[in-house]
Design an enzyme around this catalytic site. Structure first.
Site, PDB file in Angstrom:
ATOM      1  N   TYR A  43       0.835  -1.205   0.000  1.00 20.56           N
ATOM      2  CA  TYR A  43       0.000   0.000   0.000  1.00 20.56           C
ATOM      3  C   TYR A  43       0.870   1.255   0.000  1.00 20.56           C
ATOM      4  O   TYR A  43       0.717   2.128  -0.853  1.00 20.56           O
ATOM      5  CB  TYR A  43      -0.895  -0.048   1.239  1.00 20.56           C
ATOM      6  CG  TYR A  43      -1.885   1.092   1.376  1.00 20.56           C
ATOM      7  CD1 TYR A  43      -3.034   1.143   0.594  1.00 20.56           C
ATOM      8  CD2 TYR A  43      -1.674   2.106   2.323  1.00 20.56           C
ATOM      9  CE1 TYR A  43      -3.952   2.172   0.744  1.00 20.56           C
ATOM     10  CE2 TYR A  43      -2.590   3.137   2.479  1.00 20.56           C
ATOM     11  CZ  TYR A  43      -3.726   3.159   1.693  1.00 20.56           C
ATOM     12  OH  TYR A  43      -4.636   4.186   1.841  1.00 20.56           O
ATOM     13  N   THR A 100      -0.693   6.984  18.377  1.00 18.00           N
ATOM     14  CA  THR A 100      -1.668   8.061  18.168  1.00 18.00           C
ATOM     15  C   THR A 100      -2.144   8.093  16.719  1.00 18.00           C
ATOM     16  O   THR A 100      -1.445   7.674  15.805  1.00 18.00           O
ATOM     17  CB  THR A 100      -1.064   9.444  18.501  1.00 18.00           C
ATOM     18  OG1 THR A 100      -0.014   9.727  17.561  1.00 18.00           O
ATOM     19  CG2 THR A 100      -0.545   9.490  19.929  1.00 18.00           C
TER      20      THR A 100
HETATM   21  P1  NAD Z   1     -12.740   1.886   0.530  1.00 19.50           P
HETATM   22  O1  NAD Z   1     -12.063   0.557   0.593  1.00 19.50           O
HETATM   23  O2  NAD Z   1     -14.083   2.036   1.142  1.00 19.50           O
HETATM   24  O3  NAD Z   1     -12.859   2.376  -0.979  1.00 19.50           O
HETATM   25  C1  NAD Z   1     -11.999   1.969  -2.011  1.00 19.50           C
HETATM   26  C2  NAD Z   1     -12.855   1.670  -3.226  1.00 19.50           C
HETATM   27  O4  NAD Z   1     -12.000   1.311  -4.326  1.00 19.50           O
HETATM   28  C3  NAD Z   1     -13.807   0.506  -3.000  1.00 19.50           C
HETATM   29  O5  NAD Z   1     -15.089   0.851  -3.433  1.00 19.50           O
HETATM   30  C4  NAD Z   1     -13.198  -0.625  -3.842  1.00 19.50           C
HETATM   31  O6  NAD Z   1     -14.160  -1.570  -4.267  1.00 19.50           O
HETATM   32  C5  NAD Z   1     -12.574   0.170  -4.970  1.00 19.50           C
HETATM   33  N1  NAD Z   1     -11.500  -0.537  -5.672  1.00 19.50           N
HETATM   34  C6  NAD Z   1     -10.459  -1.219  -5.118  1.00 19.50           C
HETATM   35  N2  NAD Z   1      -9.681  -1.724  -6.094  1.00 19.50           N
HETATM   36  C7  NAD Z   1     -10.237  -1.342  -7.284  1.00 19.50           C
HETATM   37  C8  NAD Z   1      -9.901  -1.564  -8.645  1.00 19.50           C
HETATM   38  N3  NAD Z   1      -8.816  -2.274  -8.995  1.00 19.50           N
HETATM   39  N4  NAD Z   1     -10.706  -1.046  -9.616  1.00 19.50           N
HETATM   40  C9  NAD Z   1     -11.816  -0.321  -9.271  1.00 19.50           C
HETATM   41  N5  NAD Z   1     -12.186  -0.102  -7.982  1.00 19.50           N
HETATM   42  C10 NAD Z   1     -11.399  -0.593  -7.012  1.00 19.50           C
HETATM   43  O7  NAD Z   1     -11.719   2.942   1.152  1.00 19.50           O
HETATM   44  P2  NAD Z   1     -11.843   4.512   1.392  1.00 19.50           P
HETATM   45  O8  NAD Z   1     -11.589   4.770   2.810  1.00 19.50           O
HETATM   46  O9  NAD Z   1     -13.083   5.032   0.760  1.00 19.50           O
HETATM   47  O10 NAD Z   1     -10.570   5.023   0.575  1.00 19.50           O
HETATM   48  C11 NAD Z   1     -10.674   5.652  -0.689  1.00 19.50           C
HETATM   49  C12 NAD Z   1      -9.294   6.122  -1.135  1.00 19.50           C
HETATM   50  O11 NAD Z   1      -8.774   7.048  -0.177  1.00 19.50           O
HETATM   51  C13 NAD Z   1      -8.268   5.010  -1.264  1.00 19.50           C
HETATM   52  O12 NAD Z   1      -7.463   5.264  -2.401  1.00 19.50           O
HETATM   53  C14 NAD Z   1      -7.449   5.125  -0.004  1.00 19.50           C
HETATM   54  O13 NAD Z   1      -6.126   4.681  -0.204  1.00 19.50           O
HETATM   55  C15 NAD Z   1      -7.497   6.622   0.256  1.00 19.50           C
HETATM   56  N6  NAD Z   1      -7.301   6.909   1.691  1.00 19.50           N
HETATM   57  C16 NAD Z   1      -8.304   6.742   2.599  1.00 19.50           C
HETATM   58  C17 NAD Z   1      -8.082   7.016   3.932  1.00 19.50           C
HETATM   59  C18 NAD Z   1      -9.169   6.892   4.989  1.00 19.50           C
HETATM   60  O14 NAD Z   1      -8.888   7.147   6.162  1.00 19.50           O
HETATM   61  N7  NAD Z   1     -10.391   6.581   4.655  1.00 19.50           N
HETATM   62  C19 NAD Z   1      -6.806   7.435   4.363  1.00 19.50           C
HETATM   63  C20 NAD Z   1      -5.797   7.551   3.420  1.00 19.50           C
HETATM   64  C21 NAD Z   1      -6.054   7.312   2.081  1.00 19.50           C
END
Ligand code: NAD
Ligand code: UDP
Length: 318
Positions: free
Chosen positions: A148, A213
């Protein structure tokens, strides 16, 4: 509709953050194409949008090239929870890296603006605190989180090379821990785990001694930050930290959730996962200056709204 109506692609649009973003973009008068392979996302997250003429959902994997005509791209596709991104680590790296190449290629072809959902994980287990965008990070490239962390770092490199080489209009957001309604109940991340455990009266699983944290941002604040960054001039590329600088030990989060749910759950201690960052907190000076953005939702208020969501969800399932 006014002249500002745009065709916007959201990859990962059926996920937790993506579904909130799709809703806000439609509220702002845009046409939204949600692309998702439903690995961690759910149709339930976008069910309320499916009847709207401005919304279209496509089952698609971003590791394959995509040919559509759009004005803006938000690239969120990637599992975000450690248990999910470690389930198939090779696919996680492919999604980040090949997904970025495909979406950047699309942005280049149709001259769209493109925003990358990067992460505080690019800082790894940080040695400076709070983390500023200049900090280059402390990532273990061989550990279980590397698929990741390094995938997201390589995606950032690709974004900046497309900017330098092709003048592709890029925006990079480094997201810090974000929570709220529509997290998956089995997502494995700390806020959803603790709330579901507390509501079920099950033991709260605290990893390590709970002194590590994190700083938690409510989802509506994050989406506002995304949209403000997308609206900036082309010179503004980021990376920009978006997160809530209110930092607490994970043990305190467990205690707050027990208090807010009125739960009788006890806390049980489990081993700290390998490479779990010991401290994380965003420096958001740049977001304040560039975007006039800062979080507005207090932790207890955001937790109360998230608890309401999970209470309803668990009641429907029982
Ligand atoms: P999530 O897992 O709910 O959403 C990710 C989405 O991407 C899902 O709907 C999944 O089905 C889809 N996905 C995964 N692989 C795929 C592929 N190959 N093709 C098409 N769709 C695909 O997670 P989230 O919390 O909504 O995160 C969304 C984005 O934000 C991610 O890129 C994540 O790395 C980033 N992010 C989130 C957080 C957080 O705290 N929520 C923190 C840092 C980064
Ligand atoms: N954590 C925990 N119990 C859980 C889930 C997570 O104590 O049931 C801890 C985890 O070890 C980490 C923090 O909570 O220190 C945040 O974990 P999460 O998976 O939400 O995201 P991370 O910030 O580690 O990517």
């Amino acid at each position: 509709m006014g002249l500002t109506r745009k065709r916007v692609l959201v990859t990962g649009g059926a996920g937790f953050l993506g579904s909130h973003l799709c809703g806000k973009l439609i509220d702002a008068g845009n046409d939204v194409l949600c692309v998702d392979n439903y690995f961690t996302g759910r149709k339930d997250n976008i069910a309320h949008l499916l009847g709207k003429p401005q919304f279209e959902a496509m089952r698609y994997d971003v590791t394959f090239p995509l040919y559509v005509e759009v004005d803006e791209i938000y690239n969120l596709a990637c599992p975000a929870s450690p248990i999910h991104y470690q389930f198939d680590p090779v696919q996680t790296t492919k999604t980040s890296v090949i997904g970025a190449i495909n979406m950047l290629g699309l942005a280049k072809r149709v001259k769209a603006k493109i925003l990358q959902a990067s992460t505080s994980e690019v800082y790894g287990d940080p040695t400076i605190h709070p983390q500023t965008e200049e900090y280059r990070g402390n990532v273990n490239p061989l550990g279980p989180r590397a698929c990741y962390d390094e995938g997201k770092r390589a995606a950032e490199t690709l974004f900046f090379d497309y900017w330098r080489q092709h003048r592709t209009r890029i925006k990079v957001v480094r997201i810090f821990n974000t929570y709220g309604p529509r997290m998956h109940p089995n997502d494995g991340r700390v806020v959803s785990n603790f709330i579901v455990q507390a509501l079920r009266g099950e033991p709260i699983t605290l990893y390590g001694d709970g002194s590590q944290t994190r700083a938690f941002c409510f989802v509506s604040d994050l989406v506002e930050g995304f949209m403000r960054l997308m609206a900036t001039d082309d010179e503004v590329t980021g990376p920009v930290n978006i997160g809530n600088p209110h930092e607490i030990p994970v043990r305190e989060l467990a205690e707050r959730i027990v208090r807010l749910t009125g739960s009788s759950s006890t806390i049980v201690y489990r081993p700290l996962p390998q490479d779990d960052p010991t401290q994380r907190c965003p420096d958001i000076s740049l977001a304040r200056r560039l975007l006039g953005w800062e979080p507005t939702v207090k932790l207890d208020d955001g937790l109360a709204r998230t608890i309401d969501y999970f209470s309803t969800l668990l009641a429907e399932r029982s």
